[in-house]
Design a protein around this motif. Structure first.
Motif, PDB file in Angstrom:
ATOM      1  N   LEU A 111       3.023 -14.836 -11.680  1.00  0.00           N
ATOM      2  CA  LEU A 111       2.006 -15.241 -12.647  1.00  0.00           C
ATOM      3  C   LEU A 111       0.867 -14.230 -12.691  1.00  0.00           C
ATOM      4  N   GLN A 112       0.449 -13.757 -11.530  1.00  0.00           N
ATOM      5  CA  GLN A 112      -0.619 -12.754 -11.501  1.00  0.00           C
ATOM      6  C   GLN A 112      -0.173 -11.454 -12.160  1.00  0.00           C
ATOM      7  N   ALA A 113       1.087 -11.057 -11.920  1.00  0.00           N
ATOM      8  CA  ALA A 113       1.607  -9.844 -12.550  1.00  0.00           C
ATOM      9  C   ALA A 113       1.667 -10.025 -14.058  1.00  0.00           C
ATOM     10  N   TRP A 114       2.085 -11.203 -14.517  1.00  0.00           N
ATOM     11  CA  TRP A 114       2.150 -11.462 -15.951  1.00  0.00           C
ATOM     12  C   TRP A 114       0.757 -11.439 -16.563  1.00  0.00           C
ATOM     13  N   ASN A 115      -0.212 -12.048 -15.860  1.00  0.00           N
ATOM     14  CA  ASN A 115      -1.590 -12.035 -16.352  1.00  0.00           C
ATOM     15  C   ASN A 115      -2.129 -10.617 -16.447  1.00  0.00           C
ATOM     16  N   GLU A 116      -1.814  -9.792 -15.457  1.00  0.00           N
ATOM     17  CA  GLU A 116      -2.256  -8.386 -15.501  1.00  0.00           C
ATOM     18  C   GLU A 116      -1.624  -7.662 -16.675  1.00  0.00           C
ATOM     19  N   ALA A 117      -0.328  -7.913 -16.907  1.00  0.00           N
ATOM     20  CA  ALA A 117       0.356  -7.275 -18.033  1.00  0.00           C
ATOM     21  C   ALA A 117      -0.263  -7.731 -19.349  1.00  0.00           C
ATOM     22  N   GLN A 118      -0.575  -9.016 -19.464  1.00  0.00           N
ATOM     23  CA  GLN A 118      -1.200  -9.518 -20.684  1.00  0.00           C
ATOM     24  C   GLN A 118      -2.580  -8.906 -20.882  1.00  0.00           C
ATOM     25  N   ALA A 119      -3.301  -8.722 -19.797  1.00  0.00           N
ATOM     26  CA  ALA A 119      -4.629  -8.100 -19.893  1.00  0.00           C
ATOM     27  C   ALA A 119      -4.499  -6.654 -20.381  1.00  0.00           C
ATOM     28  N   GLU A 120      -3.490  -5.933 -19.875  1.00  0.00           N
ATOM     29  CA  GLU A 120      -3.272  -4.564 -20.330  1.00  0.00           C
ATOM     30  C   GLU A 120      -2.894  -4.531 -21.806  1.00  0.00           C
ATOM     31  N   ILE A 121      -2.035  -5.452 -22.220  1.00  0.00           N
ATOM     32  CA  ILE A 121      -1.632  -5.521 -23.628  1.00  0.00           C
ATOM     33  C   ILE A 121      -2.846  -5.829 -24.504  1.00  0.00           C
ATOM     34  N   GLN A 122      -3.666  -6.760 -24.058  1.00  0.00           N
ATOM     35  CA  GLN A 122      -4.871  -7.112 -24.806  1.00  0.00           C
ATOM     36  C   GLN A 122      -5.806  -5.904 -24.909  1.00  0.00           C
ATOM     37  N   LEU A 123      -5.910  -5.145 -23.828  1.00  0.00           N
ATOM     38  CA  LEU A 123      -6.743  -3.951 -23.833  1.00  0.00           C
ATOM     39  C   LEU A 123      -6.212  -2.923 -24.829  1.00  0.00           C
ATOM     40  N   LEU A 124      -4.888  -2.723 -24.837  1.00  0.00           N
ATOM     41  CA  LEU A 124      -4.294  -1.783 -25.794  1.00  0.00           C
ATOM     42  C   LEU A 124      -4.494  -2.250 -27.228  1.00  0.00           C
ATOM     43  N   ARG A 125      -4.341  -3.554 -27.459  1.00  0.00           N
ATOM     44  CA  ARG A 125      -4.567  -4.080 -28.818  1.00  0.00           C
ATOM     45  C   ARG A 125      -6.007  -3.846 -29.250  1.00  0.00           C
ATOM     46  N   HIS A 126      -6.925  -4.094 -28.338  1.00  0.00           N
ATOM     47  CA  HIS A 126      -8.340  -3.886 -28.659  1.00  0.00           C
ATOM     48  C   HIS A 126      -8.606  -2.406 -28.955  1.00  0.00           C
ATOM     49  N   LYS A 127      -7.982  -1.535 -28.173  1.00  0.00           N
ATOM     50  CA  LYS A 127      -8.161  -0.094 -28.375  1.00  0.00           C
ATOM     51  C   LYS A 127      -7.631   0.324 -29.748  1.00  0.00           C
ATOM     52  N   ARG A 128      -6.414  -0.197 -30.116  1.00  0.00           N
ATOM     53  CA  ARG A 128      -5.857   0.126 -31.435  1.00  0.00           C
ATOM     54  C   ARG A 128      -6.730  -0.440 -32.552  1.00  0.00           C
ATOM     55  N   PHE A 129      -7.263  -1.644 -32.342  1.00  0.00           N
ATOM     56  CA  PHE A 129      -8.139  -2.237 -33.343  1.00  0.00           C
ATOM     57  C   PHE A 129      -9.380  -1.378 -33.532  1.00  0.00           C
ATOM     58  N   GLU A 130      -9.949  -0.901 -32.429  1.00  0.00           N
ATOM     59  CA  GLU A 130     -11.138  -0.048 -32.532  1.00  0.00           C
ATOM     60  C   GLU A 130     -10.818   1.255 -33.267  1.00  0.00           C
ATOM     61  N   GLN A 131      -9.650   1.838 -32.997  1.00  0.00           N
ATOM     62  CA  GLN A 131      -9.246   3.044 -33.714  1.00  0.00           C
ATOM     63  C   GLN A 131      -9.100   2.767 -35.205  1.00  0.00           C
ATOM     64  N   PHE A 132      -8.442   1.639 -35.538  1.00  0.00           N
ATOM     65  CA  PHE A 132      -8.250   1.282 -36.940  1.00  0.00           C
ATOM     66  C   PHE A 132      -9.596   1.035 -37.616  1.00  0.00           C
ATOM     67  N   LYS A 133     -10.492   0.343 -36.895  1.00  0.00           N
ATOM     68  CA  LYS A 133     -11.816   0.074 -37.457  1.00  0.00           C
ATOM     69  C   LYS A 133     -12.555   1.382 -37.721  1.00  0.00           C
ATOM     70  N   GLY A 134     -12.441   2.330 -36.786  1.00  0.00           N
ATOM     71  CA  GLY A 134     -13.074   3.631 -37.000  1.00  0.00           C
ATOM     72  C   GLY A 134     -12.505   4.337 -38.222  1.00  0.00           C
ATOM     73  N   PHE A 135     -11.158   4.250 -38.398  1.00  0.00           N
ATOM     74  CA  PHE A 135     -10.531   4.866 -39.569  1.00  0.00           C
ATOM     75  C   PHE A 135     -11.000   4.208 -40.855  1.00  0.00           C
ATOM     76  N   VAL A 136     -11.107   2.874 -40.847  1.00  0.00           N
ATOM     77  CA  VAL A 136     -11.552   2.156 -42.048  1.00  0.00           C
ATOM     78  C   VAL A 136     -12.982   2.560 -42.401  1.00  0.00           C
TER      79      VAL A 136
END
Length: 172
Positions: free
Chosen positions: A62-87
């Motif tokens: 469960l802790q490993a899954w939570n860490e993986a989800q946190a990393e995925i969330q971080l990557l999504r946020h990073k992509r969103f910030e890049q997209f927002k900058g492009f917009v």
């Protein structure tokens, strides 16, 4: 009387032996029960240990899954910030003067292309005077270019129309 005394002695000895046997069986039953309790306690400890290990393993997963989800969330946020900058960059570029000209020219070319394709394909049949004329060349680009009629085909089409006109219509 000696026989009688011996008989009493042996009877008492049998009674004492019976009591000793009962006592021995009672103690044996107690020992067996104590060993069963000991075994039950050991089984409980073992199952508790297994349950603890299983729970720890599930917790680690469960802790490993939570860490993986946190990393995925971080990557999504990073992509969103890049997209927002492009917009925002695109909005700034559109807000500048030259981009308006580019969009105007692009819109005019798109609407002219759409109008040209519509005009070419709008008529159901079209009669062109000659296969070498501009009319015939343009209408060869139609989606259904079989509807272009040349002068040599005119007589055949009229004859077929007259034949079909004179036939009585069948009712179903």
């Amino acid at each position: 009387m000696a026989d009688h005394t011996l008989a009493l002695f042996f009877r008492e000895a049998d009674v004492i032996a019976g009591r000793i046997r009962e006592r021995y069986q009672h103690r044996l039953k107690q020992e067996i029960a104590a060993k069963e309790r000991t075994i039950d306690i050991q089984v409980e400890k073992t199952s508790d240990a297994k349950a603890t290990r299983l729970a720890a393993h599930k917790l680690e997963k469960l802790q490993a899954w939570n860490e993986a989800q946190a990393e995925i969330q971080l990557l999504r946020h990073k992509r969103f910030e890049q997209f927002k900058g492009f917009v925002f960059w695109l909005g700034g570029w559109v807000g500048s003067g030259r981009s308006g000209i580019f969009f105007f020219i692009s819109a005019m070319l798109a609407s002219a292309t759409f109008a040209g394709v519509s005009i070419i394909n709008l008529p159901t049949n079209l009669s062109c005077p000659d296969p070498k004329s501009l009319c015939y060349l343009v209408y060869q680009m139609r989606f259904n270019n079989n509807s272009v009629i040349l002068p040599t085909q005119t007589k055949d089409i009229i004859a077929e129309y007259e034949r079909n006109k004179s036939k009585p219509k069948r009712r179903k």
